[in-house]
Write a protein that holds these residues in place. Structure first.
Motif, PDB file in Angstrom:
ATOM      1  N   LYS A 162     135.271  69.709  23.062  1.00 36.38           N
ATOM      2  CA  LYS A 162     136.150  70.850  22.781  1.00 36.38           C
ATOM      3  C   LYS A 162     136.840  70.707  21.433  1.00 36.38           C
ATOM      4  N   HIS A 163     137.282  69.497  21.111  1.00 34.95           N
ATOM      5  CA  HIS A 163     138.024  69.256  19.871  1.00 34.95           C
ATOM      6  C   HIS A 163     137.126  68.908  18.685  1.00 34.95           C
ATOM      7  N   GLY A 164     135.809  68.925  18.887  1.00 36.22           N
ATOM      8  CA  GLY A 164     134.880  68.678  17.790  1.00 36.22           C
ATOM      9  C   GLY A 164     134.692  67.223  17.412  1.00 36.22           C
ATOM     10  N   HIS A 165     135.074  66.299  18.289  1.00 32.18           N
ATOM     11  CA  HIS A 165     134.892  64.871  18.010  1.00 32.18           C
ATOM     12  C   HIS A 165     133.498  64.384  18.386  1.00 32.18           C
ATOM     13  N   ALA A 166     132.786  65.163  19.194  1.00 34.01           N
ATOM     14  CA  ALA A 166     131.448  64.782  19.644  1.00 34.01           C
ATOM     15  C   ALA A 166     130.659  66.046  19.947  1.00 34.01           C
ATOM     16  N   GLU A 167     129.347  65.940  19.830  1.00 36.78           N
ATOM     17  CA  GLU A 167     128.498  67.089  20.163  1.00 36.78           C
ATOM     18  C   GLU A 167     128.318  67.237  21.662  1.00 36.78           C
ATOM     19  N   ASN A 168     128.341  66.111  22.379  1.00 37.51           N
ATOM     20  CA  ASN A 168     128.279  66.156  23.840  1.00 37.51           C
ATOM     21  C   ASN A 168     129.074  64.982  24.397  1.00 37.51           C
ATOM     22  N   MET A 169     129.313  64.999  25.678  1.00 36.12           N
ATOM     23  CA  MET A 169     130.169  63.993  26.305  1.00 36.12           C
ATOM     24  C   MET A 169     129.614  62.582  26.151  1.00 36.12           C
ATOM     25  N   ASP A 170     128.292  62.447  26.098  1.00 38.56           N
ATOM     26  CA  ASP A 170     127.674  61.124  25.955  1.00 38.56           C
ATOM     27  C   ASP A 170     128.016  60.463  24.621  1.00 38.56           C
ATOM     28  N   ASP A 171     128.358  61.262  23.619  1.00 34.72           N
ATOM     29  CA  ASP A 171     128.610  60.732  22.272  1.00 34.72           C
ATOM     30  C   ASP A 171     130.008  60.156  22.080  1.00 34.72           C
ATOM     31  N   TRP A 172     130.929  60.419  23.004  1.00 42.60           N
ATOM     32  CA  TRP A 172     132.314  59.947  22.828  1.00 42.60           C
ATOM     33  C   TRP A 172     132.504  58.644  23.598  1.00 42.60           C
ATOM     34  N   PRO A 173     132.836  57.539  22.896  1.00 38.44           N
ATOM     35  CA  PRO A 173     132.884  56.234  23.567  1.00 38.44           C
ATOM     36  C   PRO A 173     134.134  55.963  24.406  1.00 38.44           C
ATOM     37  N   HIS A 174     135.208  56.708  24.189  1.00 39.56           N
ATOM     38  CA  HIS A 174     136.495  56.368  24.819  1.00 39.56           C
ATOM     39  C   HIS A 174     136.784  57.275  26.012  1.00 39.56           C
ATOM     40  N   SER A 175     135.867  57.292  26.958  1.00 44.13           N
ATOM     41  CA  SER A 175     135.957  58.217  28.084  1.00 44.13           C
ATOM     42  C   SER A 175     135.387  57.588  29.346  1.00 44.13           C
ATOM     43  N   SER A 176     135.968  57.938  30.467  1.00 39.55           N
ATOM     44  CA  SER A 176     135.423  57.474  31.748  1.00 39.55           C
ATOM     45  C   SER A 176     134.148  58.227  32.120  1.00 39.55           C
ATOM     46  N   TRP A 177     133.760  59.212  31.336  1.00 38.21           N
ATOM     47  CA  TRP A 177     132.514  59.934  31.584  1.00 38.21           C
ATOM     48  C   TRP A 177     131.343  58.968  31.734  1.00 38.21           C
TER      49      TRP A 177
END
Length: 154
Positions: free
Chosen positions: A121-136
Motif C-alpha cells: 500500500k505504501h509503495g515499499h514493495a511490489e508484493n507482500m513477499d518482497d517486504w522482509p519485516h513482516s509476519s506474512w
C-alpha cells in the motif's frame, strides 16, 4: 485536546498502529535489530501472542492477543517504546498510538490482511513477499492463516 478513552478487554485481541514522531524518517527499518530485540524483551517480560506484525520505515502495525485476565497493552507498548528510545538514544515515537478492539473473526481477518498488505500500500514493495519485516512470511511458510468464520468470538 480530545478526551480520549481506550477500550480494554481482558484477554482480548487488538490491532495497533505505532508511529514515529517524525514520519519523514526511516528509523524503524534502519534499526530493525534494535526493534526486534526490544519486541522480544517486551514479550518476554509481559507475554502476549502476536498474530501479525509489520515494521515499515516510519510506523508499525501489529495484532496481539493478550492472556486471559490481562488487559494492559499500554504497559507493553510503553515498555517497547522505551527500550527502542534508549537503544537509539533519542526521541523516536509519537506519544500515542492507535488501537482497535477486534470484534470477530471477520474483523480479525481484515486487520491481519491490512497489516501484511501495508508495505505494498505504501509503495515499499511490489508484493507482500518482497517486504522482509513482516509476519506474512511466517504465515505463508506455515500455511497457518485461513480466515476464521465471520461469527467467531474472540
Amino acid at each position: 485536546m480530545p478526551n480520549y478513552r481506550r477500550r480494554y478487554g481482558e484477554g482480548g485481541t487488538f490491532a495497533f498502529t505505532v508511529c514515529l514522531a517524525d514520519r519523514r524518517q526511516t528509523t524503524l527499518t534502519d534499526n530493525i535489530g534494535i526493534m526486534r530485540e526490544a519486541y522480544r524483551a517486551t514479550c518476554r517480560d509481559a507475554p502476549f501472542r502476536t498474530l501479525a506484525i509489520c515494521v515499515l520505515p516510519n510506523h508499525l502495525h501489529a495484532v496481539w492477543t493478550l492472556p486471559e485476565g490481562d488487559a494492559d497493552y499500554s504497559r507493553r507498548w510503553r515498555s517497547f517504546k522505551l527500550r527502542v528510545t534508549h537503544a537509539i538514544g533519542r526521541r523516536v515515537w509519537q506519544p500515542r498510538y492507535w488501537e482497535h478492539t477486534i470484534r470477530d473473526g471477520g474483523d480479525l481477518a481484515n486487520h491481519v490482511n491490512y497489516v501484511h498488505y501495508n508495505p505494498v500500500k505504501h509503495g515499499h514493495a511490489e508484493n507482500m513477499d518482497d517486504w522482509p519485516h513482516s509476519s506474512w512470511h511466517r504465515w505463508k511458510r506455515s500455511n497457518a492463516w485461513s480466515p476464521p468464520p465471520e461469527d467467531m468470538p474472540l
